[in-house]
Design a protein around this motif. Sequence first.
Motif, PDB file in Angstrom:
ATOM      1  N   UNK B  38       0.820  -1.273   0.118  1.00  0.00           N
ATOM      2  CA  UNK B  38       0.095  -0.088  -0.035  1.00  0.00           C
ATOM      3  C   UNK B  38       0.897   1.370  -0.037  1.00  0.00           C
ATOM      4  N   UNK B  39       1.936   1.188   0.908  1.00  0.00           N
ATOM      5  CA  UNK B  39       2.845   2.303   0.793  1.00  0.00           C
ATOM      6  C   UNK B  39       3.391   2.560  -0.469  1.00  0.00           C
ATOM      7  N   UNK B  41       2.382   1.450  -3.490  1.00  0.00           N
ATOM      8  CA  UNK B  41       1.424   2.157  -4.469  1.00  0.00           C
ATOM      9  C   UNK B  41       1.212   3.699  -4.367  1.00  0.00           C
ATOM     10  N   UNK B  42       1.254   4.091  -3.077  1.00  0.00           N
ATOM     11  CA  UNK B  42       1.051   5.526  -2.770  1.00  0.00           C
ATOM     12  C   UNK B  42       2.392   6.153  -3.453  1.00  0.00           C
ATOM     13  N   UNK B  45       2.296   6.551  -7.257  1.00  0.00           N
ATOM     14  CA  UNK B  45       1.203   7.445  -7.768  1.00  0.00           C
ATOM     15  C   UNK B  45       1.995   8.976  -7.478  1.00  0.00           C
ATOM     16  N   UNK B  46       2.665   8.982  -6.486  1.00  0.00           N
ATOM     17  CA  UNK B  46       3.382  10.283  -6.049  1.00  0.00           C
ATOM     18  C   UNK B  46       4.511  10.469  -7.201  1.00  0.00           C
TER      19      UNK B  46
END
Lengths: 273, 173
Positions: B38-39, B41-42, B45-46
């Motif tokens: 999850x980290x 993925x973030x 996108x960043x």
Amino acid sequence: MNCEHSRNQLVDLLGNQLAEAERITLEVHLAQCPDCREELAATRRLWQAMGRMPVPEPTEKMRVRFYAMVETYKDAEAAKRRRSLKSVFRRIRRALTPQLALRLAYSLLLVGAGLAGGYWLSARNAPAVAYERQIDALSTQVQEMHQTVLLSLLENPSASERLRAIGYTREIGQVDRKVTEALLSTLNNDPNVNVRLVTLEALAQLADDPKVREGLVQSITQQDSPLVQAALADVMVKLQEKRSVRPLKQLLHQENVDDLVKTKIKESIKALS
Amino acid sequence: MTQVRDGNLEKMGLLFERYHRPLFGFLYHMTGQADASEDLVQNVFYRMLKYRHTFTGEGEFRTWMYHLARNVLADHVRKAKPSARHYDLADFVDRIGGGAPADERMQKEQELASLHDALRKLSPDHREILILSRFQELKYEEIARILNLTEGAVKVRVHRAMNELKTLFLKRQ
């Protein structure tokens, strides 16, 4: 088709990565080859087991974090744009060391002083021109006045007044025809010898005028005073006026002419010819 | 993505909704850790936002996304200590759930545990190519673009990876 080649294609078949023709060729081989069929079954088992491998659902937290991140990013970009404007100012301020600021202020002061001076001068020039024009007008008026006074004084019965009048000719810069005619007439007709001598002096100053020269030459035969005759002869020599030779020779033949004057005239004729 | 690159950051939401699941799946299979994925993925996108000017619009967006994801993953692997913790077994149990007969359930659990161990033991290159082809269901052509390989090289690598996995899996069984 051999078995090795077809076994290499089993994964491709399962993954649906084969072109139509390749798939048909492979299926034909599989129909004939039990070993390869068995191999396919094993591979498929593994393949399907992989497909059953669980992937947990990403939590809702991830979505929340994503949108928060986008918002933060947007804010940061806006702030960066604002900051970049600010940093331009800051850089200018930092570049302005006290020394440089002083120099800049000094040069601005110089430019300012130059502009002010220029403005002041041009403002002053305009009235100066006006003053000059006024002075010109005044001096013309004074000259005209002198001329009028001179002409009227020449008519005066008193010899001393007439002498004063001739003195004015020096103060009148530009002598016009009227004045020169009055002076020539005085030279020929004035009863006083002193007045005539002073007039001759004044006219000698104006000898640049051809009319004055002509008048002076004509005046030679009309003079009866030996002093004026001698003075005229001197003036003729000084002016190197060749036209005066004939009237001077005429004087030599006149009986009433002083001997001293005749000697003087002879010398003058010699000097002129 | 072209619109995002040209300053329309609102469109980022659309990309997230469409791609966050496959992206999470890829990262989860690669790391075996849900939280860390999850980290990551973030993080991906960043990077999309930060490096949006590098998206030329010529290639497909998905290819570009996997490029970024692989870079993020490489950074993560470099930083993280080799973790003993792989797939959470609790995830399997949850997923398989009840209903099936106990012995069948046991057998399937056993099978999946063996498979996940086998996948862990694969070399990273082989693991990656199997995830892209089997789990992400990408065509060889697209995998070739993501990995900067020829299509033929992708094909060969997939076979070798599959054979290696089979060997490891059968050893466990």
